[in-house]
Write an enzyme that holds these catalytic residues in place. Structure first.
Site, PDB file in Angstrom:
ATOM      1  N   ARG A  97      -6.433   0.325   8.841  1.00 50.96           N
ATOM      2  CA  ARG A  97      -6.114  -0.682   7.837  1.00 50.96           C
ATOM      3  C   ARG A  97      -5.396  -1.815   8.555  1.00 50.96           C
ATOM      4  O   ARG A  97      -4.624  -1.597   9.497  1.00 50.96           O
ATOM      5  CB  ARG A  97      -5.218  -0.117   6.743  1.00 50.96           C
ATOM      6  CG  ARG A  97      -5.906   0.869   5.839  1.00 50.96           C
ATOM      7  CD  ARG A  97      -6.960   0.215   4.962  1.00 50.96           C
ATOM      8  NE  ARG A  97      -6.346  -0.575   3.889  1.00 50.96           N
ATOM      9  CZ  ARG A  97      -7.022  -1.389   3.087  1.00 50.96           C
ATOM     10  NH1 ARG A  97      -8.326  -1.550   3.249  1.00 50.96           N
ATOM     11  NH2 ARG A  97      -6.404  -2.058   2.126  1.00 50.96           N
ATOM     12  N   ARG A 119       4.419  -5.996  -0.403  1.00 41.81           N
ATOM     13  CA  ARG A 119       5.857  -6.231  -0.337  1.00 41.81           C
ATOM     14  C   ARG A 119       6.164  -7.651   0.081  1.00 41.81           C
ATOM     15  O   ARG A 119       5.318  -8.354   0.633  1.00 41.81           O
ATOM     16  CB  ARG A 119       6.535  -5.244   0.609  1.00 41.81           C
ATOM     17  CG  ARG A 119       6.073  -5.277   2.050  1.00 41.81           C
ATOM     18  CD  ARG A 119       6.800  -4.198   2.848  1.00 41.81           C
ATOM     19  NE  ARG A 119       6.378  -4.169   4.249  1.00 41.81           N
ATOM     20  CZ  ARG A 119       6.921  -3.381   5.167  1.00 41.81           C
ATOM     21  NH1 ARG A 119       7.911  -2.558   4.838  1.00 41.81           N
ATOM     22  NH2 ARG A 119       6.497  -3.387   6.415  1.00 41.81           N
ATOM     23  N   ARG A 129       4.772  15.044   1.991  1.00 39.86           N
ATOM     24  CA  ARG A 129       6.025  15.189   1.274  1.00 39.86           C
ATOM     25  C   ARG A 129       6.505  13.801   0.872  1.00 39.86           C
ATOM     26  O   ARG A 129       6.109  12.792   1.455  1.00 39.86           O
ATOM     27  CB  ARG A 129       7.084  15.885   2.132  1.00 39.86           C
ATOM     28  CG  ARG A 129       7.476  15.106   3.379  1.00 39.86           C
ATOM     29  CD  ARG A 129       8.501  15.862   4.200  1.00 39.86           C
ATOM     30  NE  ARG A 129       8.926  15.089   5.366  1.00 39.86           N
ATOM     31  CZ  ARG A 129       9.901  14.196   5.339  1.00 39.86           C
ATOM     32  NH1 ARG A 129      10.553  13.960   4.216  1.00 39.86           N
ATOM     33  NH2 ARG A 129      10.242  13.532   6.425  1.00 39.86           N
ATOM     34  N   ARG A 174      15.901  12.546  -3.512  1.00 46.15           N
ATOM     35  CA  ARG A 174      17.316  12.824  -3.295  1.00 46.15           C
ATOM     36  C   ARG A 174      18.038  12.897  -4.629  1.00 46.15           C
ATOM     37  O   ARG A 174      17.933  11.981  -5.438  1.00 46.15           O
ATOM     38  CB  ARG A 174      17.953  11.724  -2.437  1.00 46.15           C
ATOM     39  CG  ARG A 174      17.395  11.651  -1.035  1.00 46.15           C
ATOM     40  CD  ARG A 174      18.131  10.604  -0.243  1.00 46.15           C
ATOM     41  NE  ARG A 174      17.495  10.378   1.040  1.00 46.15           N
ATOM     42  CZ  ARG A 174      17.645   9.277   1.758  1.00 46.15           C
ATOM     43  NH1 ARG A 174      18.401   8.298   1.295  1.00 46.15           N
ATOM     44  NH2 ARG A 174      17.027   9.146   2.912  1.00 46.15           N
ATOM     45  N   ASP A 184       6.927   5.616  14.602  1.00 43.72           N
ATOM     46  CA  ASP A 184       8.159   4.853  14.476  1.00 43.72           C
ATOM     47  C   ASP A 184       8.589   4.415  15.871  1.00 43.72           C
ATOM     48  O   ASP A 184       8.215   5.024  16.878  1.00 43.72           O
ATOM     49  CB  ASP A 184       9.258   5.712  13.836  1.00 43.72           C
ATOM     50  CG  ASP A 184       9.045   5.905  12.336  1.00 43.72           C
ATOM     51  OD1 ASP A 184       8.473   5.002  11.707  1.00 43.72           O
ATOM     52  OD2 ASP A 184       9.431   6.961  11.812  1.00 43.72           O
ATOM     53  N   TYR A 202       0.424   6.949  13.574  1.00 46.12           N
ATOM     54  CA  TYR A 202       1.513   6.048  13.197  1.00 46.12           C
ATOM     55  C   TYR A 202       2.774   6.491  13.924  1.00 46.12           C
ATOM     56  O   TYR A 202       3.142   7.660  13.902  1.00 46.12           O
ATOM     57  CB  TYR A 202       1.745   6.067  11.686  1.00 46.12           C
ATOM     58  CG  TYR A 202       2.845   5.120  11.281  1.00 46.12           C
ATOM     59  CD1 TYR A 202       2.598   3.756  11.157  1.00 46.12           C
ATOM     60  CD2 TYR A 202       4.138   5.593  11.061  1.00 46.12           C
ATOM     61  CE1 TYR A 202       3.613   2.888  10.811  1.00 46.12           C
ATOM     62  CE2 TYR A 202       5.157   4.722  10.718  1.00 46.12           C
ATOM     63  CZ  TYR A 202       4.890   3.369  10.591  1.00 46.12           C
ATOM     64  OH  TYR A 202       5.894   2.504  10.266  1.00 46.12           O
ATOM     65  N   GLU A 217       3.173  -9.544   2.360  1.00 41.32           N
ATOM     66  CA  GLU A 217       2.355  -8.661   3.196  1.00 41.32           C
ATOM     67  C   GLU A 217       1.152  -8.168   2.383  1.00 41.32           C
ATOM     68  O   GLU A 217       1.317  -7.472   1.390  1.00 41.32           O
ATOM     69  CB  GLU A 217       3.209  -7.487   3.660  1.00 41.32           C
ATOM     70  CG  GLU A 217       2.658  -6.707   4.822  1.00 41.32           C
ATOM     71  CD  GLU A 217       3.688  -5.753   5.387  1.00 41.32           C
ATOM     72  OE1 GLU A 217       3.485  -4.540   5.204  1.00 41.32           O
ATOM     73  OE2 GLU A 217       4.688  -6.200   5.978  1.00 41.32           O
TER      74      GLU A 217
END
Length: 368
Positions: free
Chosen positions: A249, A280, A172, A176, A350, A348, A300
């Protein structure tokens, strides 16, 4: 004979540090081993020109879990930083996540209905089940957003064309229909006022820590020191790659001090065209609303991972996911080892989810 330590913690990132802290509170004796020359894993910070620099990339704490938010706020004071990155596509600036500011800049639309109409019209170019990431992304957000804000960034990040990446990588994409540039939906968000090192230092206070230690190079000797091991390194290396090598990666960071008080006006700018070699630029002072005369930026660069390099992102395609399941079966059969964190679980994470997982592991271990 009882061993010297109750727990040997391999890795001093958030999972290992939280587990060590909680076990110590429960009267257990822990030894923490860290391969790097500093504790804290990828949330480690250093000070350059009075600026707190996130050495291993931007780390913005956000969570919807009140328990976790209280947990970290008991360890450090957090500021009110809100993540509002921007995207730079060949000099064109767009707001992220995709919102009404983005759509207005792209198409000149003003209302949510106008934006929906644009996206719906473009989504229709993909029919049937999406066969790759490109088709999946277009199905979600249309061709314009995909071409300018997804395609180049994604191909740099993963090192291959979007048509060769599986569709499920992008399950997804946040869209917004409001003029809201806050990247995260979580109600709690911020960055420690004094950097993340304060959190790790408090978690490991009073616990024996050894840095510059390669646990796997001398595993038998270290295992002999403790009753149990908490392992947060790469799971395939723990088992000596017996089932094969998992893919990751990696990243390369290029940090520079600039003789200007403000380089880009925001903490994070994503470069979404394919030609710019980095993904970035981070301007660290904006994480803390800094007013220093100089600034510090980090470019980066995504990189192909090889053994010996830092592994940042698991490549969760079908091949690697199947391989990980083989290693997980081996891990589940290890009675005195707890595997935790993004490398040991090949996912991954958070930061708030890492803390949740560590606290859950503690509760399971101590039957709470």
């Amino acid at each position: 004979m009882r061993k010297k330590y109750d727990y040997l913690i391999v890795g001093s990132g958030l999972f290992g540090s939280v587990f060590a802290h909680e076990a110590t509170l429960r009267g257990k004796k822990c030894l923490v081993l860290e391969r790097r020359d500093h504790v804290g894993g990828n949330i480690y910070c250093e000070e350059i020109e009075g600026v707190t620099v996130h050495r291993y990339g931007a780390h913005i704490f956000h969570t919807a879990n009140r328990r976790v938010w209280k947990y970290v706020n008991d360890l450090a004071e957090f500021n009110r930083f809100t993540n509002s990155p921007i995207a730079n596509y060949k000099g064109e600036i767009y707001n992220m996540p995709f919102n009404m500011n983005t759509f207005s800049k792209l198409w000149g639309v003003v209302t949510p209905d106008e934006a929906r109409e644009k996206i719906e019209a473009q989504r229709g170019v993909v029919t049937g089940e999406p066969k790759n990431l490109e088709e999946q992304a277009i199905r979600l957000v249309g061709t314009d957003i995909y071409a300018k804000l997804i395609k180049g960034y994604t191909e740099k990040q993963w090192g291959r064309p979007c048509t060769e990446l599986p569709a499920f990588i992008i399950k997804r994409l946040p869209v917004r229909y409001t003029y809201d540039n806050n990247y995260f939906n979580d109600p709690y968000q911020g960055i420690p006022v004094n950097g993340y090192n304060e959190i790790i230092d408090k978690l490991l206070d009073g616990i024996e820590v050894r840095t510059d230690v390669d646990y796997l190079a001398n595993r038998a000797a270290y295992d002999a020191l403790a009753e149990k091991v908490v392992y947060t390194g790469t799971i395939d290396s723990y088992f000596d790659y017996k089932c094969g090598e998992l893919e990751y990666r990696s990243l390369r960071f290029e940090t520079e001090v600039l003789d200007t008080p403000n380089y880009q006006g925001v903490a994070v700018v994503n470069y979404t065209d394919r030609e710019t070699p980095y993904t970035r630029i981070i301007e660290h002072k904006h994480f803390a609303f800094g007013q220093q005369e100089k600034t510090v930026i980090t470019r980066e660069y995504p990189a192909v991972w090889q053994q010996g390099m830092e592994a940042y992102y698991p490549v969760n395609n079908e091949k690697n996911s199947a391989l990980y399941q083989q290693y997980k079966a081996l891990a589940d059969a290890e009675p005195n080892v707890i595997f935790g964190g993004r490398l040991a679980e090949y996912k991954y994470y958070d930061m708030d989810k890492v803390i949740e997982a560590a606290l859950s592991a503690v509760e399971k271990e101590f039957a709470e």
